[in-house]
Enzyme design. Structure first.
Site, PDB file in Angstrom:
ATOM      1  CE  LYS A 168      11.107  -3.268  -6.469  1.00 33.23           C
ATOM      2  NZ  LYS A 168      11.685  -4.482  -7.341  1.00 33.23           N
ATOM      3  CE  LYS A 189      12.646 -12.015 -10.908  1.00 31.90           C
ATOM      4  NZ  LYS A 189      13.050 -11.424  -9.770  1.00 31.90           N
ATOM      5  NE  ARG A 214       4.456   1.652  -0.316  1.00 29.82           N
ATOM      6  CZ  ARG A 214       5.769   1.244   0.537  1.00 29.82           C
ATOM      7  NH1 ARG A 214       6.696   1.448   0.121  1.00 29.82           N
ATOM      8  NH2 ARG A 214       5.734   0.773   1.856  1.00 29.82           N
ATOM      9  CD  GLU A 238       8.565 -12.025  -9.398  1.00 31.30           C
ATOM     10  OE1 GLU A 238       8.130 -11.496  -8.481  1.00 31.30           O
ATOM     11  OE2 GLU A 238       9.811 -12.035  -9.630  1.00 31.30           O
ATOM     12  CG  ASN A 267       1.951   0.563   4.276  1.00 29.72           C
ATOM     13  OD1 ASN A 267       1.751  -0.498   3.628  1.00 29.72           O
ATOM     14  ND2 ASN A 267       3.384   1.140   4.081  1.00 29.72           N
ATOM     15  N   GLY A 268      -0.178  -1.113   6.238  1.00 28.03           N
ATOM     16  CA  GLY A 268      -0.012  -2.057   7.167  1.00 28.03           C
ATOM     17  C   GLY A 268      -0.897  -2.672   7.555  1.00 28.03           C
ATOM     18  CD  GLU A 289      15.556 -14.080  -8.547  1.00 25.21           C
ATOM     19  OE1 GLU A 289      15.236 -14.761  -7.565  1.00 25.21           O
ATOM     20  OE2 GLU A 289      15.351 -13.114  -9.142  1.00 25.21           O
ATOM     21  CD1 TRP A 313      -0.527  -6.198  -3.137  1.00 24.77           C
ATOM     22  CD2 TRP A 313      -0.548  -6.743  -1.061  1.00 24.77           C
ATOM     23  NE1 TRP A 313      -0.265  -7.676  -3.291  1.00 24.77           N
ATOM     24  CE2 TRP A 313      -0.119  -8.039  -1.819  1.00 24.77           C
ATOM     25  CE3 TRP A 313      -0.860  -6.983   0.180  1.00 24.77           C
ATOM     26  CZ2 TRP A 313      -0.075  -9.401  -1.195  1.00 24.77           C
ATOM     27  CZ3 TRP A 313      -0.466  -8.206   0.888  1.00 24.77           C
ATOM     28  CH2 TRP A 313      -0.096  -9.143  -0.056  1.00 24.77           C
ATOM     29  CB  CYS A 371      -0.784   0.111   1.244  1.00 22.59           C
ATOM     30  SG  CYS A 371      -2.159  -1.100   1.197  1.00 22.59           S
ATOM     31  CG  HIS A 374      14.811 -39.294  -5.075  1.00 20.19           C
ATOM     32  ND1 HIS A 374      15.137 -40.399  -5.038  1.00 20.19           N
ATOM     33  CD2 HIS A 374      15.821 -38.647  -5.606  1.00 20.19           C
ATOM     34  CE1 HIS A 374      16.512 -40.828  -4.850  1.00 20.19           C
ATOM     35  NE2 HIS A 374      16.892 -39.612  -5.290  1.00 20.19           N
TER      36      HIS A 374
HETATM   37  O1  M6R Z   1      12.598  -5.880  -0.762  1.00 20.21           O
HETATM   38  P1  M6R Z   1      12.959  -7.082  -0.375  1.00 20.21           P
HETATM   39  O2  M6R Z   1      14.297  -7.405  -1.275  1.00 20.21           O
HETATM   40  O3  M6R Z   1      13.136  -7.439   0.764  1.00 20.21           O
HETATM   41  O4  M6R Z   1      12.001  -7.979  -1.258  1.00 20.21           O
HETATM   42  C1  M6R Z   1      12.057  -9.189  -1.089  1.00 20.21           C
HETATM   43  C2  M6R Z   1      11.018 -10.140  -1.903  1.00 20.21           C
HETATM   44  O5  M6R Z   1       9.676  -9.678  -1.724  1.00 20.21           O
HETATM   45  C3  M6R Z   1      11.297  -9.801  -3.491  1.00 20.21           C
HETATM   46  O6  M6R Z   1      12.705 -10.223  -3.831  1.00 20.21           O
HETATM   47  C4  M6R Z   1      10.277 -10.537  -4.196  1.00 20.21           C
HETATM   48  O7  M6R Z   1      10.538 -11.948  -4.214  1.00 20.21           O
HETATM   49  C5  M6R Z   1      10.311 -10.000  -5.725  1.00 20.21           C
HETATM   50  N1  M6R Z   1       9.249 -10.027  -6.335  1.00 20.21           N
HETATM   51  C6  M6R Z   1      11.225 -10.945  -6.407  1.00 20.21           C
HETATM   52  O8  M6R Z   1      11.131 -10.413  -7.792  1.00 20.21           O
END
Ligand code: M6R
Length: 601
Positions: free
Chosen positions: A596, A480, A27, A483, A97-98, A476, A73, A2, A499
């Site tokens: 984000k 990527k 956000r 997501e 926010n929170g 990773e 969010w 948010c 397995h």
């Molecule tokens: O701001 P941060 O690096 O702490 O965020 C961690 C994760 O939320 C962030 O890396 C998330 O997994 C991304 N969407 C990956 O692309």
């Protein structure tokens, strides 16, 4: 998650609030809303979906000089117009926010007192509680002070009380909040980009502080309502960093910045001599154990960090996801360093893990991108990566910059622990210098990876396999892809497939096999052959040119020291994920359900 913004000043507030919300949309983007004061009345407008929906329903010329805005969010209640902020009860209108963790308990108490609620949000309950407290306190500051002792959880609130249309109020606990100042008026915001069109001067509000802001004054009070002085900070970046600069998406722009980001991050700590590494990293010498704690992609850089530090510096490293670490029994002691990795520096679980380590008197180091963020401020030491402003929800350049820091730390510790000798060090230092060019070459070859993406984008699932460091890279690469493209993708240790998971492999299932670790190359090749013989479409990502054609497509990674290879390996896979998502018409910079900065637990 948010984004909140507020403005009070000499100029009309709606354009400023909308421009701030647009900068904060990373956000969260489930719904957006604004509240402003016109002729001493509070007017609220909100819409489901992205800010553009709200923007289309506003008159930017409205004579209003005080307002608050929100981009959401969803945490409590579905993403609809009723649950969108701002919320209003009685004289109080707020954006939040929170998460208010004790909202259910407060709601029961308020229902008993006759309050009714339109939404399912914790925010509306907080708003009612402010109204309820105000009836007793009869003073805005005293009400806010009392509220900070009652609300449990994380919050940053932007607040209007209709009894005082000359001031905007704010309180916070854990969730980030800045107050920015300019000649034309003052702002509150979740993050600096929201105000950069107007000013770069800001104050960081700390937990339990209360801000009272008029068009020409900012007063901050501590939890005893004593007025306190705060430093005015200057943000050195510019708004240009938050523009797409001709790229179709921020993600593509950020992928393209990685040669520069690598260079900037390395050059900040390393001038080509071991002495520069000593100056920056000798504080690490005394630790015998390391815990790396992070979430998402930052956790994945931690896994690579573990592999590098254990293999090249002989120091045991434990890597944990922050949401688990914060509640588990930790076996750390005075010889342990806890490293928190976070792009935003605001991730709630990572921040909680940091606080847990600090409460236990364990030394902490933050590897963070956002200057002045909560994790950066609270850790004992901070190493800033130099990624600049990252807007796309899927991280790319910050991930690379975090790996750059782990490469430097490993080089330093490996050398002082005598695992890397002078000869290897010289070669490694040369390779650090080569890296920006190699990164650039890979990015310029994007068509190769786009062609592979064109062949696989219709598949319903895509597997990644690898061993050791290549498994960490696979994790990773898989994150990527899934997501941003919404294709189910899982990363497996190559030796583990047989397995169970191998039963999912059928004709044409894409398997992206990463094999950059020379020691494990032959082992991984055997696993690749196992999936190939079951019909998989194999995309091999390797720095070895195979003699035998056991793959369908090859992404060849340039030769480089193993400490640096993961950085070169991820870039083609970022580009591949990007093109798969683009072919599937996905919202690449703002994937569904994500945000984000994850500032809730
Ligand atoms: O701001 P941060 O690096 O702490 O965020 C961690 C994760 O939320 C962030 O890396 C998330 O997994 C991304 N969407 C990956 O692309």
């Amino acid at each position: 998650m948010c984004g909140i913004i507020g403005y009070i000043g000499k100029e009309k507030c709606i354009p400023k609030i909308i421009s701030g919300l647009e900068a904060l949309e990373y956000r969260g983007y489930d719904s957006a809303g604004i509240a402003y004061i016109k002729n001493n009345k509070v007017i609220i407008k909100k819409e489901k979906g992205k800010i553009i929906n709200l923007k289309n329903n506003l008159n930017f010329d409205e004579e209003t000089y005080l307002g608050i805005g929100h981009t959401r969010w969803a945490t409590h209640g579905e993403a609809n117009k009723v649950n969108a902020h701002p919320h209003n009860i009685g004289k109080w209108t707020i954006v939040h926010n929170g998460i208010i963790e004790n909202y259910a308990e407060l709601k029961l108490e308020l229902l008993d007192k006759g309050y009714t609620f339109k939404s399912n949000t914790d925010t509306e309950v907080a708003c009612a509680k402010l109204d309820d407290l105000y009836k007793d306190e009869k003073d805005i500051l005293k009400t806010l002070k009392k509220a900070t002792t009652i609300f449990k959880g994380s919050y940053a609130f932007g607040i209007i009380c209709s009894d005082d249309s000359s001031n905007l109020y704010a309180i916070r606990n854990t969730s980030p909040l800045i107050i920015a100042t300019s000649d034309e008026g003052n702002f509150i915001a979740s993050d600096v980009p929201a105000i950069l069109n107007y000013t770069n001067k800001y104050i960081l509000l700390d937990d339990c502080e209360i801000a009272k802001i008029s068009n020409n004054s900012i007063n901050i009070y501590n939890s005893s309502l004593e007025e306190i002085k705060k430093d005015i900070l200057t943000f050195e970046g510019s708004m240009e960093v938050a523009a797409k600069n001709g790229y179709e998406h921020f993600m593509l722009k950020e992928i393209n910045e990685q040669d520069k980001v690598f260079k900037d991050t390395i050059n900040f700590y390393f001038d080509g001599t071991i002495d520069s590494l000593k100056n920056n990293f000798s504080f690490l010498d005394k630790y015998k154990k390391i815990d790396i704690v992070a979430c998402g992609s930052a956790y994945h850089t931690g896994l690579i960090g573990k592999y590098l530090i254990e293999n090249y510096a002989n120091i045991p490293v434990n890597v944990e996801v922050a949401s688990e670490y914060r509640y588990k029994k930790c076996f750390y002691d005075k010889d342990t360093l806890v490293i928190l990795v976070s792009q935003s520096g605001e991730t709630a679980d990572t921040l909680a893990a940091l606080r847990k380590a600090k409460d236990d008197n364990i030394d902490t180091l933050a590897i963070v991108n956002v200057i002045g963020s909560s994790i950066a401020r609270e850790a004992d030491k901070v190493i800033y990566i130099k990624a600049g402003c990252e807007i796309a929800v899927a991280t790319t350049k910050a991930y690379t910059a975090q790996l750059a820091i782990f490469s430097l730390i490993t080089t330093y510790l490996g050398f002082i622990n005598k695992i890397i000798d002078e000869y290897e060090l010289t070669n490694l230092l040369d390779d650090f210098k080569k890296m920006p060019k190699e990164i650039k070459k890979i990015i310029d070859d994007y068509k190769k990876y786009f062609d592979i993406a064109d062949k696989i984008f219709k598949n319903k699932q895509i597997f990644f396999i690898g061993r050791g460091i290549d498994y960490a890279i696979s994790m990773e690469a898989s994150l990527k892809l899934k997501e941003i493209s919404y294709i189910n993708s899982v990363a497996y240790q190559a030796g583990e497939l047989k397995h169970g998971t191998i039963s999912l492999i059928e004709k044409n299932t894409p398997v992206i096999a990463i094999a950059t670790d020379k020691k494990l190359y032959e082992k991984t090749v055997s696993n690749i052959k196992e999936v190939k013989s079951r019909g998989a479409n194999v995309i091999l990502v390797s720095n070895q040119l195979p003699d035998d054609k056991f793959y369908d497509d090859l992404i060849l990674i340039p030769q480089i020291h193993p400490i640096l290879v993961s950085i070169l390996t991820i870039i083609p896979l970022q580009l591949l994920a990007y093109k798969v998502a683009k072919n599937n018409n996905c919202d690449i910079d703002k994937p569904r359900n994500l945000a984000k900065s994850v500032t809730v637990e």
